[in-house]
Write a protein that holds these residues in place. Sequence first.
Motif, PDB file in Angstrom:
ATOM      1  N   ASP A  74       0.741  -1.244   0.061  1.00  0.00           N
ATOM      2  CA  ASP A  74      -0.022   0.185   0.070  1.00  0.00           C
ATOM      3  C   ASP A  74       0.982   1.281  -0.153  1.00  0.00           C
ATOM      4  N   SER A  75       0.269   2.533   0.145  1.00  0.00           N
ATOM      5  CA  SER A  75       1.207   3.839  -0.097  1.00  0.00           C
ATOM      6  C   SER A  75       1.813   3.916   1.304  1.00  0.00           C
ATOM      7  N   SER A  76       1.772   3.403   2.211  1.00  0.00           N
ATOM      8  CA  SER A  76       2.526   3.545   3.258  1.00  0.00           C
ATOM      9  C   SER A  76       3.732   2.571   3.394  1.00  0.00           C
ATOM     10  N   ASP A  78       3.539  -0.259   4.785  1.00  0.00           N
ATOM     11  CA  ASP A  78       3.253  -1.240   6.083  1.00  0.00           C
ATOM     12  C   ASP A  78       2.257  -2.116   5.754  1.00  0.00           C
ATOM     13  N   TYR A  79       1.468  -2.471   4.557  1.00  0.00           N
ATOM     14  CA  TYR A  79       0.693  -3.622   4.322  1.00  0.00           C
ATOM     15  C   TYR A  79       0.950  -4.230   2.938  1.00  0.00           C
ATOM     16  N   SER A 161       3.286  -5.831   5.769  1.00  0.00           N
ATOM     17  CA  SER A 161       3.942  -6.134   4.419  1.00  0.00           C
ATOM     18  C   SER A 161       5.156  -7.308   4.708  1.00  0.00           C
ATOM     19  N   PRO A 208      -5.976  -1.751   9.679  1.00  0.00           N
ATOM     20  CA  PRO A 208      -6.167  -0.533   8.862  1.00  0.00           C
ATOM     21  C   PRO A 208      -7.458  -0.576   8.052  1.00  0.00           C
ATOM     22  N   ASP A 339      -9.750   8.113   3.940  1.00  0.00           N
ATOM     23  CA  ASP A 339      -8.071   8.590   4.222  1.00  0.00           C
ATOM     24  C   ASP A 339      -7.525   7.345   4.992  1.00  0.00           C
ATOM     25  N   GLU A 340      -6.623   6.734   4.558  1.00  0.00           N
ATOM     26  CA  GLU A 340      -5.985   5.675   4.898  1.00  0.00           C
ATOM     27  C   GLU A 340      -4.892   5.842   6.160  1.00  0.00           C
ATOM     28  N   ARG A 341      -4.444   7.201   6.321  1.00  0.00           N
ATOM     29  CA  ARG A 341      -3.975   7.407   7.601  1.00  0.00           C
ATOM     30  C   ARG A 341      -4.548   7.070   8.777  1.00  0.00           C
ATOM     31  N   ARG A 343      -6.008   4.688  11.232  1.00  0.00           N
ATOM     32  CA  ARG A 343      -5.974   3.040  11.224  1.00  0.00           C
ATOM     33  C   ARG A 343      -6.639   2.792  12.819  1.00  0.00           C
TER      34      ARG A 343
END
Length: 415
Positions: A74-76, A78-79, A161, A208, A339-341, A343
């Motif tokens: 994903d964009s972070s 982390d996943y 991830s 998430p 917004d995926e920030r 969690r």
Amino acid sequence: MQMSYAIRCAFYQLLLAALMLVAMLQLLYLSLLSGLHGQEEQDQYFEFFPPSPRSVDQVKAQLRTALASGGVLDSSGDYRVYRGLLKTTMDPSDVILATHASVDNLLHLSGLLERWEGPLSVSVFAATKEEAQLATVLAYALSSHCPDMRARVAMHLVCPSRYEAAVPDPREPGEFALLRSCQQVFDKLARVAQPGINYALGTNVSYPNNLLRNLAREGANYALVIDMDMVPSEGLWRGLREMLDQSNQWGGTALVVPAFEIRRARRMPTNKAELLQLYQVGEVRPFYYGLCTPCHAPTNYSRWVNLPEESLLRPAYVVPWQDPWEPFYVAGGKVPAFDERFRQYGFNRISQACELHVAGFDFEVLNEGFLVHKGFKEALKFHPQKEAENQHNKILYRQFKQELKAKYPNSPRRC
């Protein structure tokens, strides 16, 4: 004499050819009639026993392909995301029920399949390597034994991830290997799962939720995004389809589905009349009533319960959005992403509803349809790490509202 004999032979040959032609035409007619009858029988058969749109082998091949890809980050970063473990053909004009859950809470999926007659999209989160393997085996077993899963459900998988989901090998013996029916799969899951609250995973991994929501509604036009442990009223999908098919005026409108919670989930109400009976005796109450009353109070439950009974689903009244309202709704068109920030727990749905408002969407409450959460929501007690994340989300929400001013500079609306 010889000429007469030749004429008679020619006559008989012509007669024989004519008879053969008639016989052939009769056979052709009977063949066509039989074929037509056979087609009618086949049509009648498939009317009662519709063929599966995809074979089990095709679904299994898709599952193996999705897992073999290794997923994408994903964009972070982390996943790891595996799209399309299970796929289904979705009409662009359809209404998708989009939901998410940890592996243990997939138990609720069977109830959703019973109530929601349209397509479903499910994002599953596996917090550990073992859960990623369990999710993989579950997808394999469900695709093998559950026709409804093959026909109507899209499933995606998300895990930290550092993990990769394994491709199941049908030749390897395992605890799911001897299962032979869909019910047996869910029964087995009930024995091995420990269902609870998604964000209380007991690990150092954050749930998430907004990533999972975006993944589940990805590619859909109209979607109803709910939590896995909620149940829609009976016929909600049909009512929404009929309403949306009759008019294209719903662009820019969020059609709010009132949400409730029930004390005991043994008997879930199917229609508004049953819901109101339970509501009057205190077995059903507004969603988040004991946890965050303002989060759903703008729905105006007292007005909704006193609406006159109607047979057709339709918007009943308009409600101006106000902070911290986080309604469940159906909307199409350019719906802002979650917004995926955000969690874990706190402000994840409020932030999306806030942006929906600033983006120009109006909120209209539906008259008959509803959602029911299984169990009363009570005050939450977080692990210190989770409490820190909740406080982080509170600060992030303030920042988010400032960001919306720059994102929608011409909008007169603010959160």
